[in-house]
Motif scaffolding. Structure first.
Motif, PDB file in Angstrom:
ATOM      1  N   GLY A   1       0.713  -1.136   0.063  1.00  0.00           N
ATOM      2  CA  GLY A   1       0.005   0.026  -0.259  1.00  0.00           C
ATOM      3  C   GLY A   1       0.815   1.210  -0.103  1.00  0.00           C
ATOM      4  O   GLY A   1       1.749   1.485   0.954  1.00  0.00           O
ATOM      5  N   GLY A   2       0.648   2.281  -1.018  1.00  0.00           N
ATOM      6  CA  GLY A   2       1.398   3.321  -1.213  1.00  0.00           C
ATOM      7  C   GLY A   2       0.851   4.554  -0.970  1.00  0.00           C
ATOM      8  O   GLY A   2       0.827   5.684  -1.746  1.00  0.00           O
ATOM      9  N   GLY A   3      -0.265   4.514   0.017  1.00  0.00           N
ATOM     10  CA  GLY A   3      -1.284   5.643   0.378  1.00  0.00           C
ATOM     11  C   GLY A   3      -0.374   6.410   1.118  1.00  0.00           C
ATOM     12  O   GLY A   3       1.004   6.299   1.317  1.00  0.00           O
ATOM     13  N   ALA A   4      -0.806   7.542   1.765  1.00  0.00           N
ATOM     14  CA  ALA A   4      -0.172   8.319   2.647  1.00  0.00           C
ATOM     15  C   ALA A   4       0.671   7.762   3.893  1.00  0.00           C
ATOM     16  O   ALA A   4       1.951   7.939   3.707  1.00  0.00           O
ATOM     17  N   LEU A   5       0.157   6.982   4.341  1.00  0.00           N
ATOM     18  CA  LEU A   5       0.871   6.156   5.619  1.00  0.00           C
ATOM     19  C   LEU A   5       1.742   5.127   4.970  1.00  0.00           C
ATOM     20  O   LEU A   5       3.108   5.227   5.386  1.00  0.00           O
ATOM     21  N   GLY A   6       1.728   4.647   3.734  1.00  0.00           N
ATOM     22  CA  GLY A   6       2.577   3.548   3.329  1.00  0.00           C
ATOM     23  C   GLY A   6       3.783   4.544   2.817  1.00  0.00           C
ATOM     24  O   GLY A   6       4.962   3.757   2.905  1.00  0.00           O
TER      25      GLY A   6
ATOM     26  N   LYS B   1       1.837   6.919  -7.338  1.00  0.00           N
ATOM     27  CA  LYS B   1       2.332   6.360  -5.959  1.00  0.00           C
ATOM     28  C   LYS B   1       3.575   5.548  -6.056  1.00  0.00           C
ATOM     29  O   LYS B   1       4.426   5.908  -5.039  1.00  0.00           O
ATOM     30  N   ARG B   2       3.588   4.641  -7.022  1.00  0.00           N
ATOM     31  CA  ARG B   2       4.866   3.834  -6.959  1.00  0.00           C
ATOM     32  C   ARG B   2       5.970   4.611  -7.291  1.00  0.00           C
ATOM     33  O   ARG B   2       7.019   4.585  -6.579  1.00  0.00           O
ATOM     34  N   ASP B   3       5.737   5.569  -8.259  1.00  0.00           N
ATOM     35  CA  ASP B   3       6.926   6.596  -8.453  1.00  0.00           C
ATOM     36  C   ASP B   3       7.308   7.412  -7.019  1.00  0.00           C
ATOM     37  O   ASP B   3       8.663   7.629  -6.960  1.00  0.00           O
ATOM     38  N   LEU B   4       6.249   7.791  -6.540  1.00  0.00           N
ATOM     39  CA  LEU B   4       6.871   8.675  -5.183  1.00  0.00           C
ATOM     40  C   LEU B   4       7.591   7.635  -4.396  1.00  0.00           C
ATOM     41  O   LEU B   4       8.462   8.037  -3.813  1.00  0.00           O
ATOM     42  N   ALA B   5       7.010   6.358  -4.196  1.00  0.00           N
ATOM     43  CA  ALA B   5       7.858   5.227  -3.306  1.00  0.00           C
ATOM     44  C   ALA B   5       9.336   5.229  -3.918  1.00  0.00           C
ATOM     45  O   ALA B   5      10.124   5.203  -3.060  1.00  0.00           O
ATOM     46  N   PHE B   6       9.456   5.012  -5.295  1.00  0.00           N
ATOM     47  CA  PHE B   6      10.692   4.910  -5.608  1.00  0.00           C
ATOM     48  C   PHE B   6      11.606   5.999  -5.389  1.00  0.00           C
ATOM     49  O   PHE B   6      12.771   5.883  -5.113  1.00  0.00           O
ATOM     50  N   GLY B   7      10.965   7.173  -5.427  1.00  0.00           N
ATOM     51  CA  GLY B   7      11.601   8.535  -5.251  1.00  0.00           C
ATOM     52  C   GLY B   7      12.240   8.595  -3.833  1.00  0.00           C
ATOM     53  O   GLY B   7      13.123   8.967  -3.554  1.00  0.00           O
TER      54      GLY B   7
END
Ligand SMILES: [Zn+2]
Ligand SMILES: [Zn+2]
Length: 337
Positions: A167-172, A196-202
């Motif tokens: 889960g890549g929501g705000a909390l993830g 959201k995946r791109d943000l997580a990767f960043g």
């Protein structure tokens, strides 16, 4: 003042209320921004029950406009974030340091009027001053950050451990940054939305996974030489993703139930598997004693909360905000009175 609350039928309505009066130990704040949490969406969409006539909203930041006569540490014009959870400090759990499990716990925005309004009154000890170098609306993410810190405390991650966040929501995405900052080994984030995946990767995830086009368990097996990850943090709250979490964790691993599942969801797990693979399943509820650390982290600028604000909606349009927040695309929708 304009405010949003549930009517007797459970519908979210806007109405005028009197500006609340300040008692000796309270502060009155003008709300600057208030996040729509997944728990609010569950209530507004009728998935979980909410109290009628209570102004909801528990993730908020505001400017103090009045202080009660006995308030010493805060003054008018201070920008403060709010710890919504008010323990009794008398029950067994409170006296043993688990204030969030208080038998008499009440919460601002759940049991008491909260942040989906122009003004809110609260006990001064629930308010934490935000440093002046921080843009105030960031403060609306302080409470989610504090909840994430408690989750990280619960699962006790050691440097070099491989982590899967589902889960890549705000909390993830907050948890992704915390575990990367904390020196995790490989960090995997499973999230269906590309932005959201791109943000997580960043934010430093080593590998992001699209669970709609890749097999999460195959990817984890490949990337960990078949052993599974040391820790899974489930930040969705669906039965399906919780089962994925239990499958993706390696033997001897820990699974954190962080996402809020609807109250009636049941899962089918094998007690033998938990026993034989010696798994640790942990829950994490709200934010005991983590608000000061959240403020400290925000002011250190080592956590980037700005990109998690996906939409800013005026209070008059809160129903539209709730619709946006219930789509998978949005991250955190902020309401501004
Ligand atoms: Zn929340
Ligand atoms: Zn208590």
């Amino acid at each position: 003042m304009l405010s949003a609350y549930l009517d007797g039928k459970g519908e979210l309505v806007l109405g005028e209320r009197d500006i609340p009066k300040v008692k000796d130990d309270e502060v009155l704040i003008r709300v600057i921004a208030c996040g729509i949490c997944g728990t609010d969406v569950h209530v507004f969409k009728g998935i979980n029950k909410g109290k009628p006539n209570i102004i909801r909203g528990h993730e908020f930041v505001g400017e103090i406009v009045e202080v009660g006569s006995s308030v010493k540490d805060l003054k008018v014009k201070d920008i403060v974030i709010v710890d919504p959870n008010i323990p009794c400090m008398n029950c067994y759990q409170c006296r043993n340091g688990r204030i969030h499990l208080c038998k008499n716990l009440t919460a601002i925005g759940v049991d008491l009027d909260g942040g989906f309004a122009e003004y809110c009154v609260l006990p001064s000890r629930q308010a934490y001053k935000l440093p002046s170098n921080i843009e105030p609306i960031i403060g609306a993410l302080a409470e989610p950050l504090a909840c994430a810190l408690h989750g990280i405390d619960r699962v006790d991650i050691k440097e070099g451990e491989d982590i899967l966040i589902i889960g890549g929501g705000a909390l993830g995405l907050i948890i992704t940054q915390l575990v990367v900052n904390g020196g995790a080994g490989k960090v995997f984030v499973s999230e269906p939305y590309k932005e959201k995946r791109d943000l997580a990767f960043g934010f430093g995830a080593s590998r992001v996974i699209d669970p709609t086009s890749e097999d999460l368990l195959d990817v984890i097996k490949d990337e960990t030489d078949g052993k599974g990850v040391d820790v899974v943090i489930e930040a969705v709250g669906s039965g399906k993703t919780i089962l994925q979490a239990i499958s993706a964790v390696g033997d001897g691993g820990r699974v954190l139930f962080f996402g809020v599942a609807p109250e009636d969801v049941k899962i089918d797990i094998s007690p033998f598997e938990i026993y034989r693979r010696e798994l640790t399943l942990l829950g994490s509820f709200v934010n005991p004693f983590t608000m000061d650390r959240a403020v400290s982290l925000i002011s250190s600028r080592r956590i980037n909360l700005y990109p998690l604000i996906s939409d800013i909606i005026p209070l008059q349009d809160i129903n539209r905000g709730v619709d946006i927040a219930s789509t998978g695309r949005s991250i955190r929708v902020l309401v501004r009175p």
